[in-house]
Design a protein around this motif. Structure first.
Motif, PDB file in Angstrom:
ATOM      1  N   ILE A   7       0.832  -1.215   0.000  1.00 22.68           N
ATOM      2  CA  ILE A   7       0.000   0.000   0.000  1.00 22.68           C
ATOM      3  C   ILE A   7       0.858   1.254   0.000  1.00 22.68           C
ATOM      4  O   ILE A   7       0.650   2.175  -0.795  1.00 22.68           O
ATOM      5  CB  ILE A   7      -0.953  -0.008   1.214  1.00 22.68           C
ATOM      6  CG1 ILE A   7      -1.965  -1.165   1.097  1.00 22.68           C
ATOM      7  CG2 ILE A   7      -1.687   1.333   1.318  1.00 22.68           C
ATOM      8  CD1 ILE A   7      -2.814  -1.373   2.330  1.00 22.68           C
ATOM      9  N   VAL A   8       1.838   1.299   0.897  1.00 21.27           N
ATOM     10  CA  VAL A   8       2.663   2.510   1.042  1.00 21.27           C
ATOM     11  C   VAL A   8       3.500   2.748  -0.209  1.00 21.27           C
ATOM     12  O   VAL A   8       3.586   3.879  -0.709  1.00 21.27           O
ATOM     13  CB  VAL A   8       3.559   2.408   2.291  1.00 21.27           C
ATOM     14  CG1 VAL A   8       4.526   3.593   2.358  1.00 21.27           C
ATOM     15  CG2 VAL A   8       2.699   2.369   3.548  1.00 21.27           C
ATOM     16  N   PHE A  48       1.759  10.426 -10.407  1.00 27.79           N
ATOM     17  CA  PHE A  48       1.087   9.161 -10.082  1.00 27.79           C
ATOM     18  C   PHE A  48       0.539   8.500 -11.353  1.00 27.79           C
ATOM     19  O   PHE A  48       0.642   7.282 -11.528  1.00 27.79           O
ATOM     20  CB  PHE A  48      -0.047   9.420  -9.093  1.00 27.79           C
ATOM     21  CG  PHE A  48      -0.673   8.171  -8.540  1.00 27.79           C
ATOM     22  CD1 PHE A  48      -0.002   7.404  -7.588  1.00 27.79           C
ATOM     23  CD2 PHE A  48      -1.919   7.741  -8.975  1.00 27.79           C
ATOM     24  CE1 PHE A  48      -0.578   6.239  -7.085  1.00 27.79           C
ATOM     25  CE2 PHE A  48      -2.507   6.595  -8.477  1.00 27.79           C
ATOM     26  CZ  PHE A  48      -1.821   5.834  -7.527  1.00 27.79           C
ATOM     27  N   CYS A  97       1.338   4.074  -3.016  1.00 29.97           N
ATOM     28  CA  CYS A  97       0.784   5.419  -2.800  1.00 29.97           C
ATOM     29  C   CYS A  97       1.838   6.517  -2.808  1.00 29.97           C
ATOM     30  O   CYS A  97       1.555   7.641  -3.239  1.00 29.97           O
ATOM     31  CB  CYS A  97       0.019   5.464  -1.478  1.00 29.97           C
ATOM     32  SG  CYS A  97      -1.482   4.454  -1.454  1.00 29.97           S
ATOM     33  N   VAL A  98       3.054   6.218  -2.341  1.00 28.73           N
ATOM     34  CA  VAL A  98       4.021   7.304  -2.145  1.00 28.73           C
ATOM     35  C   VAL A  98       5.230   7.254  -3.074  1.00 28.73           C
ATOM     36  O   VAL A  98       6.020   8.194  -3.084  1.00 28.73           O
ATOM     37  CB  VAL A  98       4.518   7.358  -0.681  1.00 28.73           C
ATOM     38  CG1 VAL A  98       3.364   7.409   0.289  1.00 28.73           C
ATOM     39  CG2 VAL A  98       5.445   6.186  -0.365  1.00 28.73           C
TER      40      VAL A  98
END
Length: 418
Positions: A63-64, A213, A67-68
């Motif tokens: 997830i991290v 993104f 997302c980042v």
């Protein structure tokens, strides 16, 4: 001349910082197999319940990183590294203070979050300090080899804190004071090291977060990236499935004491370390595709030759290293052939992209590697509990066969890019 010397010294310090970061996380991430064995003994949880620790580590990584990853060039790789080290310093110190299965889950959750920040930052930094593809491949293999040195060290560190006479004793939790100290030292080293991030920050200075993104997502539409992601996913599934459950395999199938079961697993880690440290030299002389195919075929042969030796082993109350089952020494040699695959495909993939796309590509790599790690551990744990350890490890032949196929398409895609 002075500037060149200063640049070389700065580069060496950055590399040392990257290596120490990876060493620390090698111990923390790959302790999950040992910790699974210990929480089963200490807290009385079932195998299926204990197997979720891999998910608590890998799902946050997924997830991290997703997302980042595209945002980290703006944030700064050094700041991301410091944030990750601060998180794990606190969580490792909390383990002996708040003992319990819940705290163990929280530890691996924090390790997962931190490692997502660390790995994307480290891989992107390698791209910034490497002059060409060969230098990139050499540094990548050495870094991953040093990671395995950390894994090897971790097995012996944890093994020395386990009470052989009372495996259920919580005394093993004291190892986390040592790890918290190592995390703090690493934090200070990174904080006092100057990182050159101008090129990375310049590449995102004229774009928005949404654009960054979206560009990362567009990478997934490229056939080359799709084949690479499948290869990386299956490799990590394979490595984590074996590495996570090997201590339990040694204990339950080979009938070895708990402390010896953990320490015997260090042979696997040592083989991975030796294989990766030597892979750089080998792959400078031989084609990467030839090397990886030889490795995969050798792994399959070792599985088929070794696992029959693990049947009908009887527990020996006087077991020592001198009379331990032969399989305990032979099966972990699979790490020698497994070692070059992951850094090999990663370096080939990243070297084919411009440096400003390395963070985004690494984010995708970390995402699918984490999913592969969770899948491998949980599938192996389920089969281990429902059937037996031999069947669980025989299943490794399936992803091995698929990787052989995906590497063929990966090679063709790379040739089209080049």
């Amino acid at each position: 001349m002075i500037n060149q010397a200063q640049h070389a010294a700065s580069r060496r310090r950055i590399i040392f910082a990257l290596f120490l970061l990876y060493f620390v996380f090698a111990i923390l991430l790959n302790s999950v197999g040992t910790v699974i064995l210990q929480v089963i003994k200490t807290y009385g949880v079932s195998k299926s319940a204990a197997s979720v620790l891999e998910a608590f580590k890998d799902i946050p990584i997924s997830i991290v990183s997703f997302c980042v990853a595209s945002f980290l060039p703006r944030l700064g790789y050094k700041y991301a590294m410091l944030t990750g080290m601060a998180i794990v310093t606190v969580s490792t110190a909390a383990m002996p203070l708040l003992p319990g299965f819940l705290m163990t889950k929280l530890l691996f959750l924090s390790v997962g979050v931190a490692f997502a920040l660390i790995k994307v930052s480290v891989y992107a930094t390698i791209g910034l300090i490497s002059a060409d593809r060969k230098q990139h491949a050499s540094l990548m293999n050495t870094l991953e080899g040093f990671f395995m040195v950390g894994v090897l060290s971790g097995y012996w560190i944890f093994g020395n804190f386990i009470d052989a006479n009372d495996p259920a004793s919580p005394v093993w939790l004291q190892v986390y004071w040592l790890l918290a100290g190592l995390c703090a030292v690493t934090f200070l080293l990174v904080a006092t090291t100057s990182f050159t991030e101008f090129e990375a920050k310049l590449s995102v200075s004229h774009s928005s977060l949404l654009t960054d993104f979206a560009d990362m997502l567009k990478l997934m539409a490229r056939p080359l990236v799709c084949v690479y992601i499948i290869s990386a996913f299956l490799y990590v599934l394979l490595e984590q499935g074996i590495g996570t459950w090997l201590p339990t395999f040694n204990n339950e199938i080979l009938k070895m004491p708990v402390d010896m079961s953990v320490q015997a697993t260090s042979i696997f880690a040592a083989c991975l370390a030796i294989g990766r440290l030597g892979a750089g030299a080998v792959m400078r002389k031989l084609n990467w595709y030839l090397v990886l195919n030889i490795c995969l075929i050798s792994m399959a042969a070792l599985v088929l030759l070794t696992l029959p030796l693990t049947h009908n082993i009887v527990a020996n109350p006087d077991l020592r290293w001198s009379n331990a089952p032969l399989a305990a020494f032979i099966f972990p040699l699979i790490g020698l052939f497994m070692a070059p695959i992951y850094p090999g495909i990663n370096s080939v993939m990243l070297s084919s992209l411009p440096t400003n796309q390395h963070a985004a590509m690494t984010g995708l790599l970390v995402l699918f590697s984490a999913l592969g790690g969770t899948s491998g551990s949980m599938i192996t744990g389920y089969v281990f509990g429902a059937m037996n350890g031999q069947t669980a490890f025989y299943l490794s032949l399936l992803p091995l066969s698929i990787i052989l196929l995906t590497l063929f398409f990966f090679k063709r895609a790379i040739e089209r890019v080049d």
